[in-house]
Write an enzyme that holds these catalytic residues in place. Structure first.
Site, PDB file in Angstrom:
ATOM      1  N   GLU A 141      -2.734  40.966  43.804  1.00  0.00           N
ATOM      2  CA  GLU A 141      -1.421  40.657  43.225  1.00  0.00           C
ATOM      3  C   GLU A 141      -0.599  41.914  42.971  1.00  0.00           C
ATOM      4  O   GLU A 141       0.633  41.847  42.899  1.00  0.00           O
ATOM      5  CB  GLU A 141      -1.567  39.860  41.932  1.00  0.00           C
ATOM      6  CG  GLU A 141      -2.136  40.638  40.767  1.00  0.00           C
ATOM      7  CD  GLU A 141      -2.353  39.794  39.525  1.00  0.00           C
ATOM      8  OE1 GLU A 141      -1.518  39.891  38.596  1.00  0.00           O
ATOM      9  OE2 GLU A 141      -3.331  39.045  39.483  1.00  0.00           O
ATOM     10  N   LYS A 172      -9.063  34.967  31.300  1.00  0.00           N
ATOM     11  CA  LYS A 172      -8.841  36.399  31.156  1.00  0.00           C
ATOM     12  C   LYS A 172      -9.984  37.001  30.346  1.00  0.00           C
ATOM     13  O   LYS A 172     -10.459  36.401  29.374  1.00  0.00           O
ATOM     14  CB  LYS A 172      -7.518  36.669  30.452  1.00  0.00           C
ATOM     15  CG  LYS A 172      -6.308  36.079  31.183  1.00  0.00           C
ATOM     16  CD  LYS A 172      -6.066  36.768  32.508  1.00  0.00           C
ATOM     17  CE  LYS A 172      -4.801  36.251  33.169  1.00  0.00           C
ATOM     18  NZ  LYS A 172      -4.435  37.015  34.371  1.00  0.00           N
ATOM     19  N   ASP A 174       1.094  37.935  46.542  1.00  0.00           N
ATOM     20  CA  ASP A 174       2.074  37.633  45.508  1.00  0.00           C
ATOM     21  C   ASP A 174       3.432  37.510  46.190  1.00  0.00           C
ATOM     22  O   ASP A 174       3.765  38.288  47.077  1.00  0.00           O
ATOM     23  CB  ASP A 174       2.093  38.749  44.461  1.00  0.00           C
ATOM     24  CG  ASP A 174       3.073  38.480  43.333  1.00  0.00           C
ATOM     25  OD1 ASP A 174       2.633  38.009  42.277  1.00  0.00           O
ATOM     26  OD2 ASP A 174       4.283  38.735  43.512  1.00  0.00           O
ATOM     27  N   HIS A 205      -1.782  34.759  43.921  1.00  0.00           N
ATOM     28  CA  HIS A 205      -1.447  34.911  42.513  1.00  0.00           C
ATOM     29  C   HIS A 205      -0.160  34.147  42.230  1.00  0.00           C
ATOM     30  O   HIS A 205       0.802  34.230  42.989  1.00  0.00           O
ATOM     31  CB  HIS A 205      -1.237  36.396  42.201  1.00  0.00           C
ATOM     32  CG  HIS A 205      -0.606  36.656  40.873  1.00  0.00           C
ATOM     33  ND1 HIS A 205       0.680  37.144  40.735  1.00  0.00           N
ATOM     34  CD2 HIS A 205      -1.083  36.500  39.612  1.00  0.00           C
ATOM     35  CE1 HIS A 205       0.965  37.287  39.459  1.00  0.00           C
ATOM     36  NE2 HIS A 205      -0.082  36.901  38.751  1.00  0.00           N
ATOM     37  N   ASP A 220     -10.734  37.159  35.157  1.00  0.00           N
ATOM     38  CA  ASP A 220      -9.714  38.131  35.548  1.00  0.00           C
ATOM     39  C   ASP A 220      -9.659  39.239  34.505  1.00  0.00           C
ATOM     40  O   ASP A 220      -9.311  38.991  33.347  1.00  0.00           O
ATOM     41  CB  ASP A 220      -8.364  37.423  35.657  1.00  0.00           C
ATOM     42  CG  ASP A 220      -7.242  38.325  36.161  1.00  0.00           C
ATOM     43  OD1 ASP A 220      -7.480  39.525  36.364  1.00  0.00           O
ATOM     44  OD2 ASP A 220      -6.125  37.816  36.360  1.00  0.00           O
ATOM     45  N   GLU A 249     -11.725  39.002  39.204  1.00  0.00           N
ATOM     46  CA  GLU A 249     -10.400  39.392  39.693  1.00  0.00           C
ATOM     47  C   GLU A 249      -9.960  40.720  39.083  1.00  0.00           C
ATOM     48  O   GLU A 249     -10.127  40.946  37.884  1.00  0.00           O
ATOM     49  CB  GLU A 249      -9.406  38.293  39.338  1.00  0.00           C
ATOM     50  CG  GLU A 249      -8.009  38.496  39.875  1.00  0.00           C
ATOM     51  CD  GLU A 249      -7.159  37.257  39.664  1.00  0.00           C
ATOM     52  OE1 GLU A 249      -5.940  37.402  39.468  1.00  0.00           O
ATOM     53  OE2 GLU A 249      -7.718  36.137  39.689  1.00  0.00           O
TER      54      GLU A 249
END
Length: 427
Positions: A301, A220, A324, A351, A248, A274
């Site tokens: 997602e 992240k 998702d 995801h 992400d 992402e």
């Protein structure tokens, strides 16, 4: 003839914020939660249909209420009538004129439809004695396209084109099924990369991911550039040059900010970027994708429906489509999105960061491999090592690959003890 006798909805919340599991640039303290639904019948087999909608805490009660509002469509209906016409059930729920006004085809009501649809698919697979991926993979191309609503899609994918894609994949179904059962499906892990983890924990989890056989990890990013440079450096040194690292941003950036930020991180050989910006902004994604090429853009997602997926593909706004299991209206709509991805030749890497998502979405990727795209090249399913112990048939990853589930159903059923223990006291 058995009938549906009840649809029970439970607000289940796990306190993951205590250890900052799931923390990212936009969600600093998530409590992984599930609006959990169980459909029961008076069939003596005692089977139940289970599904959930994943949330991160507050608002889970709203999602539960939305699912509850759909009970009148299901309770009292003959089970066979529902399960023999899953395409018709989907259309009935999605096209209700008054409920559509709350969307249309987006938000909590659309996700509630997905919960009901997915619970019926879980029940259908259990009655067939098959895992969901195998049940879907054994359906004929004609049966599969009957599940899809092609409204709003025909400028990109028609029913005959979808049939042609599915028929082209038919000859290799049996061999791919054998390969899946023997070798599993590729996975990558986000377990090391939560933004709230300290550097020592990040480094330790990165090394563990390599030891466990993962070929890709994800971190992240997006709160502080200097921190991201430091953390990516730690991760790259820990995993070495041959392990892919994706990042992400969880929707954090403006277009220019994304381009600048990714430019600063490009030295770490990024597998993809992402959700760099607002998940509905396909033009911004397209602009970012053009500017940071050849680094791929991944998103999906938070796509509300198949129409947005179509538009992102038409606009060439992504390189990796991330379905998702609970964001759209269930298996039927995810089938439409898988067909669109196959039509445009775009790889799908789902995801699965959230309670129950690994258990559920693995079935969609495995079905895609066997019966839709016919390939796992460059594809992998996200894996996060949290909360699997609460499921009746937890997802299993071995040497960086999801082990193909063989238990009947979709994997969504939560252990009764866990439901009781983590039921939210406010509901």
């Amino acid at each position: 003839m058995p009938h549906v006798v009840s649809m029970e909805i439970t607000d289940v919340r796990f306190p993951t914020s205590q250890l900052l599991d799931g923390s990212d640039a936009m969600n600093p303290d998530p409590d992984y939660s599930a609006a959990y639904v169980l459909i029961t019948t008076d069939d003596p087999d005692g089977l139940v249909g289970a599904a959930l909608v994943f949330t991160i805490g507050r608002g889970n009660d709203v999602q539960c209420a939305a699912i509850e509002a759909l009970g009148s469509y299901i309770v009292g209906r003959p089970v066979d009538e529902l399960l023999d016409d899953m395409g018709g059930v989907w259309r009935t729920l999605v096209h209700d004129s008054q409920l559509r006004w709350l969307g249309p085809e987006k938000g909590v009501m659309h996700m509630a439809v997905g919960a009901v649809v997915n619970a019926l698919w879980d029940l259908k697979a259990k009655r067939a004695g098959l895992p969901l991926w195998d049940l879907l993979s054994q359906m004929s191309p004609e049966e599969l396209v009957d599940l899809v609503d092609f409204r709003y899609l025909e400028d990109a994918l028609t029913r005959p084109e979808a049939l042609a894609l599915l028929r082209a994949a038919e000859p290799g179904r049996a061999s791919r099924r054998r390969e899946l059962l023997s070798g599993g499906y590729p996975a990558y892990t986000t377990t090391p990369g939560w933004l709230g983890y300290d550097d020592a924990k990040l480094e330790r989890l990165c090394r563990e991911a390599v030891d466990e056989g993962y070929a890709q990890i994800k971190l992240k990013v997006g709160l502080d550039l200097a921190d991201d440079v430091r953390r990516l450096g730690i991760a790259r040194r820990a995993v070495g040059p041959d392990i892919a690292i994706a990042i992400d941003a969880n929707q954090r950036w403006e277009v220019a900010e994304a381009v600048r930020w990714v430019g600063e991180l490009a030295e770490f050989d990024l597998a993809w970027v992402e959700e760099p910006t607002n998940p509905d902004d396909l033009l911004a994604h397209a602009a970012i994708r053009k500017a940071i090429s050849p680094i791929p853009v991944a998103t999906g997602e938070h796509m509300a429906n198949r129409v947005l997926a179509k538009q992102f593909l038409q606009a060439e706004a992504l390189d990796v489509l991330q379905i998702d299991a609970t964001r759209v209206a269930g298996v039927n709509e995810n089938l439409a999105i898988l067909l669109l991805a196959a039509r445009f030749g775009v790889r799908v890497c789902p995801h699965a960061g959230g309670v129950g998502l690994c258990e559920m979405v693995q079935h969609l990727s495995m079905f895609d491999y066997v019966a839709v795209s016919g390939t796992a090249e460059g594809r992998m399913i996200e894996f996060v090592d949290h909360l699997h112990e609460h499921f009746v048939t937890p997802a299993v990853v071995s040497r960086g690959h999801y082990v193909a589930p063989t238990a009947p159903g979709s994997g969504a059923e939560i252990l009764p003890l866990s439901v009781s223990e983590y039921r939210w006291a406010g509901r």
